[in-house]
Design a protein around this motif. Structure first.
Motif, PDB file in Angstrom:
ATOM      1  N   SER A 133       0.854  -1.189   0.000  1.00  0.00           N
ATOM      2  CA  SER A 133       0.000   0.000   0.000  1.00  0.00           C
ATOM      3  C   SER A 133       0.884   1.231   0.000  1.00  0.00           C
ATOM      4  CB  SER A 133      -0.862  -0.016   1.276  1.00  0.00           C
ATOM      5  OG  SER A 133      -0.003   0.148   2.386  1.00  0.00           O
ATOM      6  N   LEU A 134       0.317   2.302  -0.500  1.00  0.00           N
ATOM      7  CA  LEU A 134       1.064   3.552  -0.455  1.00  0.00           C
ATOM      8  C   LEU A 134       0.801   4.192   0.893  1.00  0.00           C
ATOM      9  CD1 LEU A 134       2.684   5.816  -1.831  1.00  0.00           C
ATOM     10  CD2 LEU A 134       0.521   6.904  -2.315  1.00  0.00           C
ATOM     11  N   CYS A 135       1.871   4.646   1.463  1.00  0.00           N
ATOM     12  CA  CYS A 135       1.671   5.165   2.815  1.00  0.00           C
ATOM     13  C   CYS A 135       2.593   6.355   2.968  1.00  0.00           C
ATOM     14  CB  CYS A 135       2.023   4.067   3.808  1.00  0.00           C
ATOM     15  SG  CYS A 135       1.962   4.607   5.482  1.00  0.00           S
ATOM     16  N   LEU A 136       2.043   7.564   2.860  1.00  0.00           N
ATOM     17  CA  LEU A 136       2.931   8.730   2.960  1.00  0.00           C
ATOM     18  C   LEU A 136       2.111   9.909   3.442  1.00  0.00           C
ATOM     19  CD1 LEU A 136       5.895   9.420   2.188  1.00  0.00           C
ATOM     20  CD2 LEU A 136       5.039  10.309   0.051  1.00  0.00           C
ATOM     21  N   ALA A 137       2.513  10.439   4.582  1.00  0.00           N
ATOM     22  CA  ALA A 137       1.850  11.671   5.016  1.00  0.00           C
ATOM     23  C   ALA A 137       2.890  12.444   5.794  1.00  0.00           C
ATOM     24  CB  ALA A 137       0.643  11.387   5.906  1.00  0.00           C
ATOM     25  N   PHE A 138       2.753  13.759   5.843  1.00  0.00           N
ATOM     26  CA  PHE A 138       3.798  14.497   6.554  1.00  0.00           C
ATOM     27  C   PHE A 138       3.157  15.674   7.268  1.00  0.00           C
ATOM     28  CE2 PHE A 138       3.501  17.451   3.058  1.00  0.00           C
ATOM     29  CZ  PHE A 138       3.194  16.622   1.972  1.00  0.00           C
ATOM     30  N   THR A 139       3.770  16.062   8.341  1.00  0.00           N
ATOM     31  CA  THR A 139       3.287  17.238   9.078  1.00  0.00           C
ATOM     32  C   THR A 139       3.986  18.445   8.508  1.00  0.00           C
ATOM     33  OG1 THR A 139       3.073  15.888  11.028  1.00  0.00           O
ATOM     34  CG2 THR A 139       3.077  18.273  11.347  1.00  0.00           C
ATOM     35  N   HIS A 140       3.204  19.436   8.086  1.00  0.00           N
ATOM     36  CA  HIS A 140       3.812  20.597   7.451  1.00  0.00           C
ATOM     37  C   HIS A 140       3.997  21.676   8.509  1.00  0.00           C
ATOM     38  CE1 HIS A 140       4.709  23.810   4.774  1.00  0.00           C
ATOM     39  NE2 HIS A 140       4.639  23.010   3.737  1.00  0.00           N
TER      40      HIS A 140
ATOM     41  N   PHE B 246       1.665   9.479   5.189  1.00  0.00           N
ATOM     42  CA  PHE B 246       3.095   9.405   4.928  1.00  0.00           C
ATOM     43  C   PHE B 246       3.720   9.498   6.308  1.00  0.00           C
ATOM     44  CE2 PHE B 246       2.978  10.261   0.450  1.00  0.00           C
ATOM     45  CZ  PHE B 246       1.829  11.001   0.252  1.00  0.00           C
ATOM     46  N   SER B 247       4.623   8.635   6.594  1.00  0.00           N
ATOM     47  CA  SER B 247       5.215   8.806   7.921  1.00  0.00           C
ATOM     48  C   SER B 247       6.635   9.310   7.724  1.00  0.00           C
ATOM     49  CB  SER B 247       5.228   7.460   8.647  1.00  0.00           C
ATOM     50  OG  SER B 247       5.999   6.574   7.891  1.00  0.00           O
ATOM     51  N   LEU B 248       6.994  10.244   8.533  1.00  0.00           N
ATOM     52  CA  LEU B 248       8.293  10.900   8.369  1.00  0.00           C
ATOM     53  C   LEU B 248       9.274  10.389   9.414  1.00  0.00           C
ATOM     54  CD1 LEU B 248       7.414  14.581   7.634  1.00  0.00           C
ATOM     55  CD2 LEU B 248       8.646  12.995   6.206  1.00  0.00           C
ATOM     56  N   GLY B 249      10.504  10.498   9.017  1.00  0.00           N
ATOM     57  CA  GLY B 249      11.519  10.179  10.002  1.00  0.00           C
ATOM     58  C   GLY B 249      11.530   8.681  10.283  1.00  0.00           C
ATOM     59  N   PRO B 250      12.249   8.306  11.285  1.00  0.00           N
ATOM     60  CA  PRO B 250      12.429   6.871  11.548  1.00  0.00           C
ATOM     61  C   PRO B 250      11.111   6.280  12.037  1.00  0.00           C
ATOM     62  CG  PRO B 250      13.500   8.185  13.240  1.00  0.00           C
ATOM     63  CD  PRO B 250      12.991   9.138  12.225  1.00  0.00           C
ATOM     64  N   PRO B 251      10.413   5.583  11.180  1.00  0.00           N
ATOM     65  CA  PRO B 251       9.152   4.980  11.610  1.00  0.00           C
ATOM     66  C   PRO B 251       9.396   4.055  12.801  1.00  0.00           C
ATOM     67  CG  PRO B 251       9.495   4.743   9.251  1.00  0.00           C
ATOM     68  CD  PRO B 251      10.772   5.264   9.826  1.00  0.00           C
TER      69      PRO B 251
ATOM     70  N   PRO C  91       8.114  15.863   0.450  1.00  0.00           N
ATOM     71  CA  PRO C  91       8.706  15.524  -0.845  1.00  0.00           C
ATOM     72  C   PRO C  91       8.520  16.630  -1.883  1.00  0.00           C
ATOM     73  CG  PRO C  91       6.695  14.274  -0.505  1.00  0.00           C
ATOM     74  CD  PRO C  91       6.976  14.981   0.773  1.00  0.00           C
ATOM     75  N   VAL C  92       7.611  17.584  -1.607  1.00  0.00           N
ATOM     76  CA  VAL C  92       7.320  18.631  -2.590  1.00  0.00           C
ATOM     77  C   VAL C  92       8.558  19.460  -2.899  1.00  0.00           C
ATOM     78  CG1 VAL C  92       5.952  20.699  -3.048  1.00  0.00           C
ATOM     79  CG2 VAL C  92       4.885  18.717  -1.945  1.00  0.00           C
ATOM     80  N   GLY C  93       9.328  19.773  -1.869  1.00  0.00           N
ATOM     81  CA  GLY C  93      10.501  20.636  -2.083  1.00  0.00           C
ATOM     82  C   GLY C  93      11.560  19.983  -2.941  1.00  0.00           C
ATOM     83  N   VAL C  94      11.917  18.746  -2.612  1.00  0.00           N
ATOM     84  CA  VAL C  94      13.002  18.088  -3.359  1.00  0.00           C
ATOM     85  C   VAL C  94      12.565  17.755  -4.779  1.00  0.00           C
ATOM     86  CG1 VAL C  94      14.235  17.210  -1.326  1.00  0.00           C
ATOM     87  CG2 VAL C  94      12.402  15.837  -2.339  1.00  0.00           C
TER      88      VAL C  94
ATOM     89  N   GLY D 134      15.818   8.035   6.056  1.00  0.00           N
ATOM     90  CA  GLY D 134      14.780   7.983   7.074  1.00  0.00           C
ATOM     91  C   GLY D 134      13.864   9.176   7.148  1.00  0.00           C
ATOM     92  N   TYR D 135      13.936  10.068   6.158  1.00  0.00           N
ATOM     93  CA  TYR D 135      13.082  11.253   6.227  1.00  0.00           C
ATOM     94  C   TYR D 135      11.695  10.981   5.685  1.00  0.00           C
ATOM     95  CZ  TYR D 135      17.313  13.755   7.401  1.00  0.00           C
ATOM     96  OH  TYR D 135      18.456  14.173   8.033  1.00  0.00           O
ATOM     97  N   PHE D 136      11.637  10.176   4.627  1.00  0.00           N
ATOM     98  CA  PHE D 136      10.341   9.813   4.046  1.00  0.00           C
ATOM     99  C   PHE D 136      10.194   8.299   4.153  1.00  0.00           C
ATOM    100  CE2 PHE D 136      10.490  13.960   2.876  1.00  0.00           C
ATOM    101  CZ  PHE D 136      11.010  14.307   1.631  1.00  0.00           C
ATOM    102  N   GLN D 137       8.963   7.857   4.414  1.00  0.00           N
ATOM    103  CA  GLN D 137       8.719   6.420   4.333  1.00  0.00           C
ATOM    104  C   GLN D 137       7.789   6.195   3.156  1.00  0.00           C
ATOM    105  OE1 GLN D 137       6.458   4.612   7.408  1.00  0.00           O
ATOM    106  NE2 GLN D 137       7.155   2.564   6.910  1.00  0.00           N
ATOM    107  N   LEU D 138       8.345   5.687   2.108  1.00  0.00           N
ATOM    108  CA  LEU D 138       7.578   5.521   0.868  1.00  0.00           C
ATOM    109  C   LEU D 138       7.421   4.035   0.584  1.00  0.00           C
ATOM    110  CD1 LEU D 138       9.635   8.063  -1.263  1.00  0.00           C
ATOM    111  CD2 LEU D 138       7.345   8.471  -0.393  1.00  0.00           C
TER     112      LEU D 138
END
Ligand SMILES: Nc1ccn([C@@H]2O[C@H](COP(=O)(O)OP(=O)(O)OP(=O)(O)O)[C@@H](O)[C@H]2O)c(=O)n1
Ligand SMILES: C/C(=C\CO)CCC[C@H](C)CCC[C@H](C)CCCC(C)C
Length: 307
Positions: free
Chosen positions: A2-9, A34-39, A193-196, A254-258
């Protein structure tokens, strides 16, 4: 899968939610992020995250705050030295006529922003890290303005960064470029991921489009005779793969968990297509590519990754 990606802005102070696309069964709603950082180890028992730790509140740990401060100062100095070295290197290559001025400009265009984005993980995990990183494009912004108005002379900068050696050129494309770098570092940083992806398209995609288009661009685009199919196809392909590379780089650290599934590839391909179409439009006289391409990419990536 499954796709799993979320981030706190941090600025929007909201979770950008993502629906989870599951090929087998939908995960519980709470996991549709989307989970960020070390899940947490439970979710990723095999992945080692040796760099990214969730940003610390510096005041709670004075020793950590001091360590973070020194790390960020050192990182800013190193990246700034890298920026000067890059421009100096291409100045020497151009002076020795080992590469043409136009190619020098484009390679500086391609490498500066991508290497800047690649350097972000060397900054600390403090809340202030993005501001230290932004100092580098800010110093270069001031450098471009000073030399663009001929308040000082820097032949090397002008030779390696302008088309025809006119200092005023520094106040257009190059200046917009570094302003976009500041925007991506401050607004998106390592947390979205938008910035990069935006930097991958502006630096990698648009830069390669110019290089390939000038060399192989005999077949022009019907609605824009100054752009070619070779250039636009190159922008799409290189923009796509450089974006994927950036996402993978930030995932490994470990910044994005894709979840590396076709859905993610489709989303990046869609964003790359949007950026390529915008770059091909005959609007350069109205808005510079270094503004239209990254802003269009930011919008497309934000919309694409939120659902
Ligand atoms: N899709 C594209 C993009 C660029 N080009 C080629 O590359 C040249 C410069 O492209 P452009 O995007 O206009 O570059 P600029 O951003 O204007 O150039 P610079 O970055 O040097 O300011 C064009 O004239 C064209 O020959 C092309 O063929 N097809
Ligand atoms: C020629 C350019 C744009 C025109 O389309 C790019 C101009 C680049 C600036 C002169 C220098 C920017 C340097 C970056 C802010 C930092 C790079 C750091 C890295 C480690 C080399």
């Amino acid at each position: 899968m499954s796709l799993c990606l979320a981030f706190t802005h941090p600025f929007l102070n909201r979770h950008v939610h993502s629906t989870a696309l599951s090929l087998s069964h939908p995960p519980p709603l709470s996991l549709r992020f989307f989970s960020l950082g070390p899940p947490s180890p439970a979710r990723n028992p095999l992945r080692f995250h040796f760099l990214y730790r969730f940003p610390q509140q510096a005041t709670a740990f004075p020793a950590a705050a001091t360590a973070n401060l020194f790390q960020d100062i050192a990182a800013s100095a190193a990246v700034l030295a890298g920026a000067y070295s890059l421009v100096f290197t291409f100045d020497i290559l151009t002076q020795k006529e080992l590469i043409q001025q136009n190619l020098s400009r484009k390679l500086v265009h391609v490498l500066s922003g991508l290497l800047f984005a690649v350097s972000w993980p060397i900054f600390s995990n403090s809340i202030e890290a993005r501001y230290f990183a932004s100092l580098v494009p800010l110093v270069n912004c001031l450098r471009l303005v000073i030399h663009g108005f001929s308040l000082a002379d820097d032949p090397g900068l002008i030779k390696s960064v302008t088309r025809e050696g006119n200092p005023k050129e520094l106040l257009r494309g190059p200046l917009y470029y570094v302003l976009i770098l500041i925007l991506c570092a401050l607004v998106f940083w390592r947390e979205s991921p938008v910035g990069v992806i935006s930097l991958a398209m502006m630096c990698g995609g648009d830069g390669v489009a110019d290089i390939m288009g000038r060399k192989f661009g005999s077949s022009k685009i019907p609605y824009n005779q100054s752009k070619s199919w070779a250039g636009s196809i190159s922008m799409f392909v290189f923009g796509f793969f450089i974006s994927i590379g950036m996402l993978y780089y930030y995932s490994v650290l470990g910044y994005f968990q894709l979840d590396w599934c076709w859905t993610l590839m489709h989303r990046v391909a869609l964003v790359s297509l949007v950026a390529t179409v915008v770059e091909s439009l005959p609007i350069t006289m109205v808005v510079d590519d270094n503004i239209s391409v990254p802003l269009a990419t930011m919008l497309a990536a934000y919309l694409s990754f939120r659902h």
